[in-house]
Design a protein around this motif. Sequence first.
Motif, short mmCIF file in Angstrom:
data_model
loop_
_atom_site.label_atom_id
_atom_site.label_comp_id
_atom_site.label_asym_id
_atom_site.label_seq_id
_atom_site.Cartn_x
_atom_site.Cartn_y
_atom_site.Cartn_z
N THR A 1 0.82 -1.21 0.00
CA THR A 1 0.00 0.00 0.00
C THR A 1 0.85 1.26 0.00
N ARG A 2 0.49 2.22 -0.83
CA ARG A 2 1.21 3.49 -0.75
C ARG A 2 0.24 4.66 -0.61
N PHE A 3 0.76 5.71 0.01
CA PHE A 3 -0.04 6.91 0.22
C PHE A 3 -0.09 7.72 -1.08
N LEU A 4 -1.26 8.25 -1.40
CA LEU A 4 -1.42 9.10 -2.59
C LEU A 4 -1.33 10.56 -2.20
N ASP A 5 -1.21 10.80 -0.92
CA ASP A 5 -1.22 12.15 -0.38
C ASP A 5 -0.40 12.11 0.90
N GLU A 6 -0.07 13.24 1.42
CA GLU A 6 0.59 13.29 2.71
C GLU A 6 -0.34 12.66 3.75
N ALA A 7 0.16 11.72 4.52
CA ALA A 7 -0.70 11.10 5.54
C ALA A 7 0.15 10.56 6.67
#
Lengths: 406, 231
Positions: free
Chosen positions: B151-157
């Motif tokens: 899983t990767r973040f599509l936004d800062e999280a």
Amino acid sequence: MKLSLAIAIGKAMGWLSRITKRGSGVMVTGRIILKLVPTAVSELSRNRKIVLISGTNGKSTTTSLIYHALATKSAVASNFTGANLFAGITAALGQNRSASVAALEVDEMVMPWAIEETKPRLIVLLNLGRDQLDRLSEVRMVALKWKQSLALLPSYCAVFADADDPFVTWAARDCVNVIWFTAGAIGHIDASTCPECGVILNWSADKSTYSCECGFRKPNPEWILRGSELSGPNNQQINVRSAIPGAAALGNAARAIVVAKTFGIDISAASDAIAKVSSVDGRFGKLKIGQTNFRLMLSKNPASWRETLTTSASGPKAVALVVNANAQDGKDTSWLWDVDFTPLAGRTVVATGERRLDLSARLTVNNIAHRIAVDEKDAAKILGAQEADLIASYTAFHRLAKKADR
Amino acid sequence: MTLTLVHLLPELLGTYGDRGNVEIASWRLRQRGIAHEVINVGANDRIPVSADLYFLGGGEDDAQIAAREILERDGAVRKIINNGGHIFAVCAGFQILGASFPASQNRTMIGLGILPIETLAGAQRSVGEILLKPTIDIATLSGFENHAGQTRFLDEAQPLGAVIHGVGNGLEAGADGIITDQVLATYMHGPAFARNPELADWFLSRKIGVLEKLDAPIFQQLHDERVASVK
Ligand SMILES: [Zn+2]
């Protein structure tokens, strides 16, 4: 190399391994035979009537019962002590070459190979469920392997399959020659979606049957077990008897009777032989530790824990649970939370094994009063002089079963 | 006011003892005398959208896809978020909440779009003990992971924790899970709350505020033993 020479070498090496206490020798024997003659199993199977038994739970017990039923008529080669991989199967066939019949327990993943090599007359499929989550991740994948392999069966091979289990049904339903069995099991913890098309599987309210909009459904069984009454396709009515306690054992005894019938064995002789088997490879064996008289029970996965807890509920008041998480037990203990331990309420419960803290946390949330012991000796100290069940996961069970009275 | 806990689709998403987290949450509330009810929502039931705490577990491919379809109906999960509900999601449940997740035969399924993540098929399964240094103020986290997706973040999280041992979200992120205003998600499956009592209380506190300390040493012992087993 000639097969008989390979077998002689294998047996000698097995004997050496046994006397030097490196192991039971069976695996060594089998491995060496296979190494020297890779086609050994196919050669050893020629001109023999072979029945293969597989499934997640009940393989060893069912194989043992079938062995005893078939042995009323002729010599039988078998591996019901649980060595059910390539080497174990090879050794069983090599040990008893004069036997014209073989009853072989086969690991679920080894089935395609065993079918290909042994060309069996009959295949008994018990059930498929999750077991060792960290290794076999998807039940459907195992079912698919079976399905692909069974699709290639010649018509002389019959498949005797459990219609209660949607995965077994799916794997076997394209076979030309299939005999369905039901013991009235209810529901299936891993079959919420249709194995055929993937949409949600419709279970009847009482969870006794299932169907899907794609046409996949529970087949009509030829053999039906209700309580201890087994009824067959030609109005047969057979009273099934088992010295092994529990509903699962009764189901396995019924299966063994049907197998015996398929092999042309006299039913009453087979029933008598089956009814005499009280312990298989240490299951329900007796073991005294300290002052406590334990009855050993094996539990491997959520389905078998449920079964064992139900069987144990009518047993002694005290019970010790042993949970390990070695490779053979499955390293993931999260299944503990899929087992309802409520049948233990009101009994004297001791939690032990290498993962006793996981077990204790589960029992705490399940509101089961219990004590923690570091090992079975410590558990025996807590329990003192009384009868008790000892329910153990795979590695603990096999360590203790070696010392038990069978 | 009675607190409501909802276990979403336990028959579809519950492969790894996920009901355990619901039972543990309920048990911890009961020990403190906090009134609550637990609702199990099956595939044919209506999804209550104004409950307090929701649980979404792990599952196999087909079950994950079937669950996605059910949760998408009437925008149920969006409504849960809009109504102020909090979600604890694990493994397949974590992936479902993102933009997309992988399925067999190289398919990519559209997710529910609640989390700014996407999940891709991993080259190999991540299986084994996992240890995290949490990004929130609780003790080291211990779990067991078993997933093929990464899983990767599509936004800062904010992830749940930095990976000390194991894989977690994968794709060289060195992190596991995610924390948003109303979602707590992780690849630590099954009894994550049993091994990590502080995580359980942290999740409960999001809805009900500060909780008194609970005297239940077994969970602390289990936590310490599991953490020590990895180091
Ligand atoms: Zn279907």
